[in-house]
Every structure is written in C-alpha cells, then in structure tokens.
Write a protein that holds these residues in place. Structure first.
Motif, PDB file in Angstrom:
ATOM      1  N   ASP A  90     -19.248   8.012  -7.057  1.00 58.64           N
ATOM      2  CA  ASP A  90     -18.874   6.606  -7.231  1.00 58.64           C
ATOM      3  C   ASP A  90     -20.136   5.794  -7.538  1.00 58.64           C
ATOM      4  O   ASP A  90     -20.874   5.414  -6.634  1.00 58.64           O
ATOM      5  N   ASN A  98     -20.515   2.711  -8.721  1.00 61.29           N
ATOM      6  CA  ASN A  98     -20.505   1.321  -8.243  1.00 61.29           C
ATOM      7  C   ASN A  98     -20.796   1.240  -6.755  1.00 61.29           C
ATOM      8  O   ASN A  98     -21.554   0.374  -6.305  1.00 61.29           O
ATOM      9  N   ASN A  99     -20.199   2.154  -5.992  1.00 60.62           N
ATOM     10  CA  ASN A  99     -20.458   2.153  -4.553  1.00 60.62           C
ATOM     11  C   ASN A  99     -21.878   2.614  -4.244  1.00 60.62           C
ATOM     12  O   ASN A  99     -22.496   2.163  -3.274  1.00 60.62           O
ATOM     13  N   LYS A 140     -23.903  -0.422  -4.629  1.00 61.34           N
ATOM     14  CA  LYS A 140     -23.585  -1.369  -3.541  1.00 61.34           C
ATOM     15  C   LYS A 140     -24.297  -0.977  -2.247  1.00 61.34           C
ATOM     16  O   LYS A 140     -24.930  -1.804  -1.595  1.00 61.34           O
ATOM     17  N   GLY A 178     -23.648   6.137  -0.721  1.00 59.58           N
ATOM     18  CA  GLY A 178     -22.672   5.369  -1.484  1.00 59.58           C
ATOM     19  C   GLY A 178     -21.931   6.219  -2.490  1.00 59.58           C
ATOM     20  O   GLY A 178     -20.703   6.108  -2.632  1.00 59.58           O
ATOM     21  N   HIS A 191     -19.537   8.388  -0.550  1.00 57.93           N
ATOM     22  CA  HIS A 191     -18.712   7.678   0.445  1.00 57.93           C
ATOM     23  C   HIS A 191     -18.887   8.292   1.833  1.00 57.93           C
ATOM     24  O   HIS A 191     -17.927   8.511   2.563  1.00 57.93           O
ATOM     25  N   ASP A 222     -16.439   6.223   5.273  1.00 55.88           N
ATOM     26  CA  ASP A 222     -15.167   6.228   4.541  1.00 55.88           C
ATOM     27  C   ASP A 222     -14.407   7.537   4.741  1.00 55.88           C
ATOM     28  O   ASP A 222     -13.182   7.576   4.643  1.00 55.88           O
TER      29      ASP A 222
END
Length: 321
Positions: A225, A227-228, A231, A254, A257, A280
């Motif tokens: 991921d 984008n994560n 972030k 990230g 997750h 997560d």
C-alpha cells in the motif's frame, strides 16, 4: 567509465553471489579490528575520547587500504582495476545476503516451529529472542530487512556512487562500529558514543533517500500500500531514538499494514520504544517474503538512479573537458 562498469558489475555480483562464508569479507576483518580496539581501549578513564580515537583510526586504516589497493590495481592494468572495484563494490552491498538470512527465519518457522524461528532470528538481530512469540519473531525479521535496506544497500550504494569503494568501505567501517559498540548500556555508553554519532551523520541523508525509494518501490507489488506507506512514514519516521532507523521501518509498517517496533529486550534489559505503524492486522510468515520483495525493488530502483547519475556525470565531465 571504469567507475560506472565497476559500480554496475559490483551490484550484479551482489545479486548473484551474496556473502558465501568461504569467501573472505572485509567487514569480518573490520569486526576483528573493532573487537581488538574494544578489548584494549574500552577501559579506564576517558572512554569517550578513546572511542573517538578508534573511530578516526578505523576510517584512516580502511580508507588507506582501499585507496592503496585500487591505486595499485589500476596501475597494473585498467581491467584489473575495474575488476577489483567491482569486487569491492559487491562486498559493500548486502542485497542477496539480507534476503538469504531473513528467509532462514521464514524456513525455520515453517519447518521447526517457534523455537527454530527464535534461533534463526537471533542471528540477524541484536535483541534477546528467547521469549519472542511467533509474531515477535516475524516482526523482528521484517524490521531488520526494512532497516538494513538503508544501512546495507542504499546507504553504501550512495557512498559508492559518490566516492567509489574507498568511501563505500569507510561507510561500512562506520556502520560496523555502530553495530558493535553503539549500544546505550554500561559497557558502551561512553566508548561507543562517537562511533554511534558518526553513524547517525553518515546515515542521515541516505536513510531519507532510502525511505523515498522504498515508497516509490511499493508500486512494483500489488500487495504493498503505497499511500499508507507514505502516511505512516510521515507520521512515525521519528519514533526511534536514532534519527534514522525509523525512516524505512515506518515505510515498511505502512506498506504492509503492520505495527512494528515497541518494547524490546537487549542483554536482559527491557528498552521501551514507541510503536511504528497501526495494528491493522497480525503479522504472518508471508510478511517476511513481502518485505524482501520490497527490499529488492528498492535496491533495483536505487541502482538504476545511481547508474543514470554516474552516466550523467560522465557526460558533463566529457563536455566540460
């Protein structure tokens, strides 16, 4: 052009060969030298000063030997010089070996269960592993690959690109000193002070470059991921005592997750650390494979950019000439 050939060939050798134990490696020699300095100098008064003297001597010795070897080989023959530079470049990088060692943890968990996993991960981390759960073993392996994507691949690659094997070997000496004496405990708090600070300086820019490369490399795998990754990197990149260590660790947390870091035991003493990433999901064995895929993609992206920069430097130099 010789530098470009040696640099590229060294990277390919690293991908092909890794670090076979029968082949002599300069980092092992550095480790013996540091161990000797530690034994002879880490006692009595003025330990900080002695640690600084050790660090300066290691840089002078490592840089001097590397420069002398390259100079002699190029004087004998340009072809020999390129070959020696390729081998020295290869020995500064740890792409394949990082995968080999971390995958031993994966295989140990699958074949021998938790006790075998603990034993395997103890070979690649500095923390105590006897009480780790399976999730703890997996997290330790993931964190090691994430952090060493900078320390073992991108950082030496940057120094190799700028200053060839001389600067690359100096970086390895600094990094090896930190890994051996850079602990904040009674034995090394003073003696390892300057080597640890030196390592922080050497890794300050490379760790951030590594993080951006790793974020970009997330695009190479659908399971990551991107984008994560960005972030969590932006939020958690300073959640570590070191100004550098959490950079790539935050990206990995990230991208996968996962929640990494947290309290860890070193030499029987619990060190309280902040968590990196969000819980997560629970760590699983396949995460070791996933972080290695991301590590390889990051290494390849770093190599491509480095080769382009070296080629651009050659073009500018030739046109100015």
């Amino acid at each position: 052009m010789n530098h470009l050939i040696g640099f590229s060939s060294g990277f390919l050798l690293d991908l092909l060969l890794g670090d076979p134990h029968f082949f002599p490696h300069p980092v092992r020699l550095m480790g013996r030298m540091i161990g000797l300095f530690d034994k002879k100098m880490n006692k009595g008064l003025n330990k900080k000063t002695k640690g600084l003297i050790m660090a300066i001597l290691m840089i002078i010795i490592t840089g001097g030997i590397s420069f002398g070897l390259l100079l002699l080989s190029f004087k004998i023959s340009p072809a020999l010089g390129v070959a020696i530079e390729a081998v020295m470049t290869y020995q500064c990088l740890a792409t394949k070996q990082l995968k080999v060692e971390s995958m031993k943890v994966y295989k140990a968990l699958n074949k021998g269960g938790l006790s075998a996993g603990r034993e395997a991960v103890s070979m690649i981390v500095g923390r105590d592993t006897k009480e780790l759960s399976e999730e703890g073993v997996i997290k330790a392996a993931v964190e090691t690959v994430a952090e060493n994507t900078s320390d073992g691949i991108i950082a030496p690659m940057i120094y190799l690109m700028i200053g060839g094997p001389v600067l690359g070997m100096i970086y390895k000496a600094v990094n090896t000193m930190d890994s051996m004496v850079g602990y904040k405990n009674e034995k090394y708090n003073e003696f390892g002070f300057f080597p640890a600070k030196m390592d922080d300086v050497f890794n300050f820019i490379p760790s951030r470059v590594s993080a951006f490369l790793m974020i970009s490399a997330c695009s190479s795998d659908r399971s990551m991921d991107k984008n994560n990754a960005y972030k969590i990197w932006k939020r958690d990149r300073f959640k570590h005592e070191s100004p550098n260590s959490a950079q790539t660790e935050a990206v990995a947390a990230g991208a996968l997750h996962l929640q990494l870091a947290g309290d860890a035991s070193y030499f029987g003493e619990i060190h309280h650390k902040e968590f990196i990433g969000d819980p997560d999901r629970n760590p699983e064995r396949e995460d070791i494979k996933r972080i290695n895929t991301l590590m390889y993609a990051t290494a390849l992206l770093g190599e491509i950019i480095s080769v382009i920069l070296i080629a651009f430097g050659i073009y500018i130099f030739n046109n100015i000439g």
